[in-house]
Design a protein around this motif. Structure first.
Motif, mmCIF file in Angstrom:
data_model
loop_
_atom_site.group_PDB
_atom_site.id
_atom_site.type_symbol
_atom_site.label_atom_id
_atom_site.label_comp_id
_atom_site.label_asym_id
_atom_site.label_seq_id
_atom_site.Cartn_x
_atom_site.Cartn_y
_atom_site.Cartn_z
ATOM 1 N N ASP A 1 44.437 32.721 33.194
ATOM 2 C CA ASP A 1 43.372 31.808 34.035
ATOM 3 C C ASP A 1 43.570 30.396 33.656
ATOM 4 O OD1 ASP A 1 42.701 34.047 35.467
ATOM 5 O OD2 ASP A 1 41.157 34.666 34.079
ATOM 6 N N VAL A 2 44.283 29.429 34.349
ATOM 7 C CA VAL A 2 44.539 28.212 34.065
ATOM 8 C C VAL A 2 43.301 27.357 34.835
ATOM 9 C CG1 VAL A 2 45.924 26.189 34.641
ATOM 10 C CG2 VAL A 2 46.917 28.222 33.952
ATOM 11 N N PRO A 3 42.456 26.568 34.012
ATOM 12 C CA PRO A 3 41.475 25.713 34.590
ATOM 13 C C PRO A 3 41.948 24.574 35.333
ATOM 14 C CG PRO A 3 41.857 25.109 32.212
ATOM 15 C CD PRO A 3 42.670 26.113 32.739
ATOM 16 N N THR B 1 39.418 28.594 38.115
ATOM 17 C CA THR B 1 40.929 28.811 37.378
ATOM 18 C C THR B 1 41.882 29.618 38.451
ATOM 19 O OG1 THR B 1 40.190 31.158 36.745
ATOM 20 C CG2 THR B 1 39.744 29.545 35.326
ATOM 21 N N HIS C 1 42.631 19.898 35.625
ATOM 22 C CA HIS C 1 42.860 19.829 34.106
ATOM 23 C C HIS C 1 43.895 18.403 34.088
ATOM 24 C CE1 HIS C 1 46.290 22.729 35.128
ATOM 25 N NE2 HIS C 1 46.999 21.897 34.383
#
Length: 141
Positions: A70-72, A63, A75
């Motif tokens: 928390d951006v994976p 992330t 994606h």
């Protein structure tokens, strides 16, 4: 703005499970397919799920922090019209879909304000759906 559809092929380790997810959860129309892959109409774009052994990113997402979440990574997703995004958020909530990041307004009151939400498909691929009330903000700095 008129754009050409994109084509995206993603790995899935369970084709029947992923097929059911994209068809039933999102209501996507299927195109061509066989045992190892399925084409979907992903909001006017071509999404293809391909059988592939589980990848490290499907095991455990890395992330990056964005707007306190928390951006994976990696994606993928699509920018929807505002009303489409709201309808999809409601549909996903009604199906008790687990979110990585619940639907919310990112960068509220700032340049690039947008609605966003993140979830995983059953094979661990991270998806983001977003919308802008003002599409001129899509690439704004």
């Amino acid at each position: 703005m008129s754009i050409q559809p994109f084509h995206l092929a993603i790995p899935v380790f369970d084709v029947p499970l992923a097929r059911a997810f994209y068809r039933d959860v999102f209501g996507l129309e299927e195109g061509r397919s066989c045992e190892t892959w399925v084409d979907f109409n992903f909001y006017g774009h071509q999404l293809v799920i391909h059988h592939h052994p589980k990848t490290p990113s499907q095991e455990e997402a890395v992330t990056n922090p964005v707007d306190g979440h928390d951006v994976p990574v990696p994606h993928f997703g699509v920018v929807l019209k505002w009303d489409q995004w709201e309808a999809l958020a409601e549909r996903l909530k009604s199906l008790d879909t687990p979110f990585i990041i619940e639907p919310y307004i990112r960068f509220k009151g700032q340049v690039g304000e947008q609605a966003t939400m993140f979830l995983l498909d059953p094979c661990g691929n991270a998806l983001e759906f977003k919308a802008f009330k003002d599409m001129s903000q899509l690439f704004a700095k």
